[in-house]
Design an enzyme around this catalytic site. Structure first.
Site, PDB file in Angstrom:
ATOM      1  N   GLN A 176      -4.244  -2.351 -66.428  1.00 10.93           N
ATOM      2  CA  GLN A 176      -2.835  -1.502 -67.437  1.00 10.93           C
ATOM      3  C   GLN A 176      -2.896  -1.383 -69.052  1.00 10.93           C
ATOM      4  OE1 GLN A 176      -0.570   0.501 -65.983  1.00 10.93           O
ATOM      5  NE2 GLN A 176       1.392   0.443 -66.657  1.00 10.93           N
ATOM      6  N   HIS A 193      -2.967  -2.504 -62.463  1.00  8.36           N
ATOM      7  CA  HIS A 193      -4.286  -1.555 -62.697  1.00  8.36           C
ATOM      8  C   HIS A 193      -3.112   0.115 -62.892  1.00  8.36           C
ATOM      9  CE1 HIS A 193      -5.779   1.442 -59.142  1.00  8.36           C
ATOM     10  NE2 HIS A 193      -6.109   1.822 -60.413  1.00  8.36           N
ATOM     11  N   LEU A 194      -3.684   1.033 -63.913  1.00  9.65           N
ATOM     12  CA  LEU A 194      -2.995   1.712 -65.052  1.00  9.65           C
ATOM     13  C   LEU A 194      -2.253   2.898 -64.059  1.00  9.65           C
ATOM     14  CD1 LEU A 194      -2.718   2.998 -67.808  1.00  9.65           C
ATOM     15  CD2 LEU A 194      -4.690   4.238 -67.392  1.00  9.65           C
ATOM     16  N   HIS A 195      -1.123   2.551 -64.778  1.00 10.27           N
ATOM     17  CA  HIS A 195      -0.049   3.266 -64.083  1.00 10.27           C
ATOM     18  C   HIS A 195       1.299   3.993 -64.693  1.00 10.27           C
ATOM     19  CE1 HIS A 195       1.712  -0.008 -63.073  1.00 10.27           C
ATOM     20  NE2 HIS A 195       2.713   0.321 -62.744  1.00 10.27           N
ATOM     21  N   PHE A 196       1.869   4.556 -64.573  1.00  3.74           N
ATOM     22  CA  PHE A 196       2.980   5.641 -65.069  1.00  3.74           C
ATOM     23  C   PHE A 196       4.119   5.782 -63.862  1.00  3.74           C
ATOM     24  CE2 PHE A 196      -0.365   6.879 -67.673  1.00  3.74           C
ATOM     25  CZ  PHE A 196       0.283   6.478 -68.914  1.00  3.74           C
TER      26      PHE A 196
END
Length: 476
Positions: free
Chosen positions: A261, A298-301
């Site tokens: 993230q 964990h990379l998220h928008f």
């Protein structure tokens, strides 16, 4: 209606949300629909014991599998009109200069209508004018609801506008408080390595995926494929199974690559493109770092629809005299942004909020979406390098980005926050800082006031001296 906060009107019936997204033109954005009969893995399979096992979003389960896919053109160059997402929302203007048919306020023009918020209305004329991405997102979101994939019905959560100059919006969401996944990470470090053993979106089921979201430089129109092979760099749009609002989704760039993230140019550009393609000022996108109340590394928008403007959108800004253009500033890690002060050329304008409880930078699109992503992402990486948690809020169909450096958790650790504030259990992330307060307890929802919201948010803000020093480090 009194001066007390007014209750939001009921949400629309889910059954009314099913719309035909096969129309060849929508909301000024051309699109096409492709139907494929590709052989594909089912979203579930039978194990050796004969019971059904849902497939996950990992490399093994997605091998040779297919999911719906939306392909959108990489619209790096735009000529947006200023959208201010407040006031008479029914006449809001989108980045393509089209009138927005999605937004409608109360028909009443009386003084009592000032605090009244209307439905996210669905009628045939509006449905025909929706963008392809919005049509697919909302239709498939409703299908997931009907399949029982959400932990609770967010349409049952009451909401109201809080009286006062900011017009904060409060929601009572006891289901999210009780059923939302707890964080597995310490809040002390913004940068932490991806840990495949802890929950991440590869462990989510394929049932939770609405569609893949693909950017294509060679495309001039958006298109929808009901089945498309899953590639190793695919971006997934998931439902949020613990939603805050109607249409709450998670955009996970390059899900199979296990990115932590932390911000990067391409991922932010993907999120901005999603805002552009949804093409509705009601749709907002948020991003939270670890230490600023992201619960999954964990990379998220995140994104959802809200018929009320976020209070931060209505707040005044003060230009910092910075525009992108000639010259360069090196960001943390050696990345460069072409920044200069006092230039008149079209570029990203940078301002600061005025008279708002949380200090923030405001980045406004000039004409180049890729440049906006670069400038914002470089600032984000500088904050990460200094271990400063932050939140992002994308509004105006991708034309404006708010960057909130914050220290609520630090103050909490230092015992600087009064107990009556902590008892609300409100952790101010991007949407709360923007002014949409998600309350976990009925007593707090019923007694919420503007003064209480301002007090809570003030503990997230940097001091004036800290903010001024940070701006100097970012841009001088």
């Amino acid at each position: 209606m009194t001066a007390e906060a007014s209750i939001l009107m009921p949400r629309p019936s889910l059954k009314r949300r099913s719309v035909d997204f096969t129309s060849s033109k929508s909301f000024g954005l051309e699109h096409k629909v492709l139907h494929k009969s590709t052989s594909t893995n089912s979203l579930s399979s039978n194990n050796s014991a004969g019971s059904t096992v849902s497939l996950r979003c990992n490399a093994r389960d997605t091998k040779d599998a297919s999911l719906p896919n939306i392909i959108v053109p990489a619209r790096d160059l735009l000529k947006p009109k200023r959208i201010r997402s407040f006031g008479d929302l029914s006449k809001a203007v989108t980045v393509d200069g089209q009138e927005s048919p999605q937004l409608s306020l109360s028909d009443s023009e009386s003084d009592d209508s000032v605090n009244q918020l209307s439905n996210y209305k669905v009628d045939k004329a509006a449905a025909r004018k929706r963008s392809l991405v919005e049509k697919v997102l909302l239709s498939t979101w409703d299908e997931k609801f009907e399949k029982g994939l959400f932990k609770y019905d967010v349409l049952d959560c009451p909401s109201k506008r809080i009286s006062g100059k900011y017009a904060f919006v409060a929601q009572l969401n006891e289901g999210r408080a009780a059923k939302k996944r707890s964080t597995e990470f310490t809040m002390a470090e913004v940068r932490q390595n991806f840990d495949a053993n802890k929950f991440n979106f590869q462990k989510a089921t394929q049932d939770e995926v609405l569609f893949q979201f693909e950017l294509s430089p060679g495309e001039y129109t958006s298109s929808y494929e009901d089945l498309s092979e899953i590639k190793g760099d695919a971006n997934f749009v998931y439902i949020n199974i613990s939603p805050i609002e109607y249409g709450h989704v998670l955009l996970v760039p390059k899900v199979m690559q296990g990115i932590p993230q932390q911000m990067d140019n391409r991922s932010l550009l993907t999120a901005l493109h999603m805002a552009v393609e949804v093409n509705n000022p009601c749709f907002k996108i948020g991003f939270n770092t670890l230490g600023a109340y992201a619960t999954i590394n964990h990379l998220h928008f995140q994104g959802y629809f809200l018929t009320a403007p976020f209070p931060v959108e209505r707040s005044a800004t003060e230009p910092l005299g910075i525009k992108t253009g000639a010259g360069s500033v090196e960001g943390e890690g050696g990345d460069k942004s072409t920044l200069t002060k006092g230039r008149d050329e079209v570029g990203v304008s940078i301002s600061q909020l005025v008279d708002y409880p949380v200090r923030a930078l405001v980045f406004e699109l000039g004409s180049n979406l890729e440049e906006l992503a670069e400038v914002v992402a470089n600032s984000c990486r500088t904050l990460e390098g200094k271990n400063i948690p932050y939140n992002l809020l994308v509004v105006d169909c991708g034309a404006r980005v708010f960057l909130f450096p914050q220290k609520f958790d630090l103050r909490k650790s230092n015992n600087e926050i009064p107990e009556h504030v902590l008892e609300t259990q409100v952790n101010p992330a991007a949407f709360e800082i923007g002014g949409h307060m998600v309350m976990k307890r009925k007593e707090d929802y019923e007694t919420i006031t503007e003064e209480k919201v301002c007090e809570l948010l003030s503990y997230a803000s940097l001091t004036g001296q800290e903010f001024e020093a940070l701006v100097s480090q970012l841009f001088d």
